[in-house]
Design a protein around this motif. Structure first.
Motif, PDB file in Angstrom:
ATOM      1  N   VAL A 197      11.428   7.888  -0.955  1.00 19.79           N
ATOM      2  CA  VAL A 197      10.081   7.429  -0.602  1.00 19.79           C
ATOM      3  C   VAL A 197       9.369   8.452   0.270  1.00 19.79           C
ATOM      4  O   VAL A 197       8.380   8.141   0.929  1.00 19.79           O
ATOM      5  CB  VAL A 197      10.136   6.062   0.126  1.00 19.79           C
ATOM      6  N   ASP A 198       9.853   9.712   0.242  1.00 13.64           N
ATOM      7  CA  ASP A 198       9.333  10.720   1.159  1.00 13.64           C
ATOM      8  C   ASP A 198       8.251  11.620   0.583  1.00 13.64           C
ATOM      9  O   ASP A 198       7.627  12.402   1.314  1.00 13.64           O
ATOM     10  CB  ASP A 198      10.483  11.583   1.705  1.00 13.64           C
ATOM     11  N   GLY A 199       8.015  11.585  -0.727  1.00 13.84           N
ATOM     12  CA  GLY A 199       6.972  12.399  -1.331  1.00 13.84           C
ATOM     13  C   GLY A 199       7.277  13.885  -1.363  1.00 13.84           C
ATOM     14  O   GLY A 199       6.397  14.691  -1.679  1.00 13.84           O
ATOM     15  N   LEU A 200       8.523  14.286  -1.107  1.00 13.85           N
ATOM     16  CA  LEU A 200       8.836  15.708  -1.009  1.00 13.85           C
ATOM     17  C   LEU A 200       8.876  16.405  -2.373  1.00 13.85           C
ATOM     18  O   LEU A 200       8.650  17.612  -2.461  1.00 13.85           O
ATOM     19  CB  LEU A 200      10.155  15.908  -0.269  1.00 13.85           C
ATOM     20  N   GLY A 245       8.283   3.499  -4.360  1.00 13.06           N
ATOM     21  CA  GLY A 245       7.048   3.643  -3.605  1.00 13.06           C
ATOM     22  C   GLY A 245       7.070   4.833  -2.661  1.00 13.06           C
ATOM     23  O   GLY A 245       7.933   5.710  -2.743  1.00 13.06           O
ATOM     24  N   ARG A 246       6.086   4.841  -1.733  1.00 12.11           N
ATOM     25  CA  ARG A 246       5.921   5.958  -0.807  1.00 12.11           C
ATOM     26  C   ARG A 246       5.742   5.440   0.616  1.00 12.11           C
ATOM     27  O   ARG A 246       4.936   4.530   0.870  1.00 12.11           O
ATOM     28  CB  ARG A 246       4.693   6.785  -1.194  1.00 12.11           C
ATOM     29  N   LEU A 247       6.461   6.051   1.547  1.00 12.66           N
ATOM     30  CA  LEU A 247       6.394   5.617   2.937  1.00 12.66           C
ATOM     31  C   LEU A 247       5.132   6.105   3.639  1.00 12.66           C
ATOM     32  O   LEU A 247       4.787   5.603   4.708  1.00 12.66           O
ATOM     33  CB  LEU A 247       7.635   6.117   3.694  1.00 12.66           C
ATOM     34  N   ASP A 248       4.446   7.072   3.062  1.00 11.55           N
ATOM     35  CA  ASP A 248       3.236   7.585   3.705  1.00 11.55           C
ATOM     36  C   ASP A 248       2.002   6.729   3.423  1.00 11.55           C
ATOM     37  O   ASP A 248       0.888   7.083   3.796  1.00 11.55           O
ATOM     38  CB  ASP A 248       2.969   9.032   3.303  1.00 11.55           C
ATOM     39  N   THR A 249       2.219   5.580   2.780  1.00  9.00           N
ATOM     40  CA  THR A 249       1.133   4.642   2.492  1.00  9.00           C
ATOM     41  C   THR A 249       1.512   3.258   3.018  1.00  9.00           C
ATOM     42  O   THR A 249       2.663   2.844   2.914  1.00  9.00           O
ATOM     43  CB  THR A 249       0.865   4.563   0.977  1.00  9.00           C
ATOM     44  N   VAL A 250       0.526   2.561   3.577  1.00  5.16           N
ATOM     45  CA  VAL A 250       0.721   1.208   4.104  1.00  5.16           C
ATOM     46  C   VAL A 250      -0.080   0.239   3.243  1.00  5.16           C
ATOM     47  O   VAL A 250      -1.220   0.528   2.864  1.00  5.16           O
ATOM     48  CB  VAL A 250       0.281   1.114   5.580  1.00  5.16           C
ATOM     49  N   ARG A 251       0.505  -0.898   2.946  1.00  4.99           N
ATOM     50  CA  ARG A 251      -0.109  -1.894   2.062  1.00  4.99           C
ATOM     51  C   ARG A 251      -0.330  -3.192   2.811  1.00  4.99           C
ATOM     52  O   ARG A 251       0.559  -3.656   3.539  1.00  4.99           O
ATOM     53  CB  ARG A 251       0.809  -2.119   0.867  1.00  4.99           C
ATOM     54  N   ASP A 280       4.311   0.755   1.874  1.00  3.41           N
ATOM     55  CA  ASP A 280       4.158   0.557   0.436  1.00  3.41           C
ATOM     56  C   ASP A 280       5.414   1.043  -0.297  1.00  3.41           C
ATOM     57  O   ASP A 280       5.367   1.919  -1.161  1.00  3.41           O
ATOM     58  CB  ASP A 280       2.922   1.285  -0.072  1.00  3.41           C
ATOM     59  N   VAL A 281       6.536   0.454   0.092  1.00  7.31           N
ATOM     60  CA  VAL A 281       7.818   0.757  -0.533  1.00  7.31           C
ATOM     61  C   VAL A 281       8.495  -0.550  -0.925  1.00  7.31           C
ATOM     62  O   VAL A 281       8.170  -1.615  -0.399  1.00  7.31           O
ATOM     63  CB  VAL A 281       8.739   1.564   0.409  1.00  7.31           C
ATOM     64  N   VAL A 282       9.429  -0.442  -1.857  1.00  7.19           N
ATOM     65  CA  VAL A 282      10.173  -1.607  -2.329  1.00  7.19           C
ATOM     66  C   VAL A 282      11.346  -1.858  -1.384  1.00  7.19           C
ATOM     67  O   VAL A 282      12.256  -1.034  -1.279  1.00  7.19           O
ATOM     68  CB  VAL A 282      10.677  -1.393  -3.764  1.00  7.19           C
ATOM     69  N   PHE A 283      11.310  -2.974  -0.676  1.00  7.34           N
ATOM     70  CA  PHE A 283      12.410  -3.345   0.211  1.00  7.34           C
ATOM     71  C   PHE A 283      13.543  -3.980  -0.603  1.00  7.34           C
ATOM     72  O   PHE A 283      13.341  -4.422  -1.736  1.00  7.34           O
ATOM     73  CB  PHE A 283      11.927  -4.368   1.249  1.00  7.34           C
ATOM     74  N   PHE A 284      14.723  -4.047  -0.015  1.00  2.00           N
ATOM     75  CA  PHE A 284      15.809  -4.804  -0.632  1.00  2.00           C
ATOM     76  C   PHE A 284      15.371  -6.258  -0.780  1.00  2.00           C
ATOM     77  O   PHE A 284      14.786  -6.844   0.126  1.00  2.00           O
ATOM     78  CB  PHE A 284      17.075  -4.713   0.213  1.00  2.00           C
ATOM     79  N   GLY A 285      15.635  -6.834  -1.955  1.00  7.53           N
ATOM     80  CA  GLY A 285      15.191  -8.194  -2.234  1.00  7.53           C
ATOM     81  C   GLY A 285      13.811  -8.267  -2.837  1.00  7.53           C
ATOM     82  O   GLY A 285      13.333  -9.356  -3.164  1.00  7.53           O
TER      83      GLY A 285
END
Length: 277
Positions: free
Chosen positions: A111-114, A128-134, A196-201
């Motif tokens: 999720v780091d976009g590297l 998803g990507r951690l550099d975005t907030v939903r 804006d990443v997929v969490f466990f569950g």
């Protein structure tokens, strides 16, 4: 690098170059092992087990205010370094494979976009990507750095804290009292803000799976880089490749869930194994 198609004797050192040379369209799946050389810790040990407690679940994050406070407090500290991480030789090697026309798609569990920073364009961010907030109410997206500033303004006493980095922008802050930590609501509707990443569950969006499966169907072979495939969201693609009779190579330090399905296993660091590209 020029990939030579002529037969060469099989050795430990040329097995992966030979695999890549023999397959024109690769479906590449990457995991946390790609980013460890960028200073981002991974989750699992060589046996595929957890190195630490499991990450927060979607249900806990959405249902418990204290869990959200704890998550964002740890993220405030962890983001200071995670947000500045740079691509390493593994990312650059995979970008060169795309430039050489060898990639059908790069599907990353990271999720780091590297990968994008390194120059890959044909990328699907499975989780998803951690550099975005939903916002979980109005679906507005906003940059993570804006939330970082808001968190610092609301919680200035946390600015001086430092801690050991944990995977995916987290930081080890066990023992701290998170009850007084303030998390801002969505500025548009007052809803809950979540990375804006997929969490466990939580389910991976169906369109990402569909796009990836279509690319896998069009590919000649699958290459796994830096993933134990212990999570089904990634393993399903190895299972689908094997079912379709496509050869699979994996570069990973330690066991993968797909070991019985592999045509080639390279038990080396990603940067070392891909140094030839």
């Amino acid at each position: 690098m020029t990939f030579v198609e002529a037969p060469v004797p099989e050795t430990k050192d040329n097995a992966l170059p030979r695999f890549i040379a023999q397959h024109r369209r690769l479906f590449v799946l990457t995991g946390a092992g790609c980013s460890t050389d960028s200073g981002i810790p991974d989750y699992r040990d060589a046996d595929g087990g957890w190195k630490r407690s499991q990450p927060v679940t979607y249900q806990a994050f959405m249902g418990e205010e204290l869990t959200r406070k704890r998550y964002w407090a740890r993220s405030l500290v962890g983001w200071r370094r995670f947000g500045k991480a740079l691509p390493n030789p593994t990312h650059h090697a995979l970008a060169r494979l795309e430039q050489l026309g060898k990639l059908e798609l790069l599907l990353t569990q990271n999720v780091d976009g590297l990968h994008q920073q390194a120059g890959n364009n044909k990328v699907v961010d499975l989780h998803g990507r951690l550099d975005t907030v939903r916002c979980m109410r109005c679906e507005q997206r906003s940059p993570r750095h804006a939330l970082q500033q808001a968190l610092l303004e609301l919680n200035p006493q946390w600015m001086a804290l430092d801690a050991r980095d944990a995977p995916d922008g987290d930081a080890d802050l066990d023992g701290h009292d998170f009850s007084t930590f303030t998390v801002p609501p969505c500025p548009h509707c007052g809803g809950i803000l979540k990375p804006d990443v997929v969490f466990f569950g939580e389910n991976v969006p169906r369109d990402r799976i569909t796009t990836a499966m279509q690319a896998l169907e069009a590919a000649d072979a699958m290459l796994v880089v830096g993933s134990s495939l212990m999570v089904f969201s990634g393993y399903r693609f190895a299972h689908a490749a094997a079912k379709a009779g496509k050869p699979i190579a994996a570069v990973n330090l330690g066991r993968t869930r797909a070991d019985p399905l592999l045509s080639l296993k390279v038990d080396r660091s990603c940067s070392d194994a891909l140094a030839f590209v």
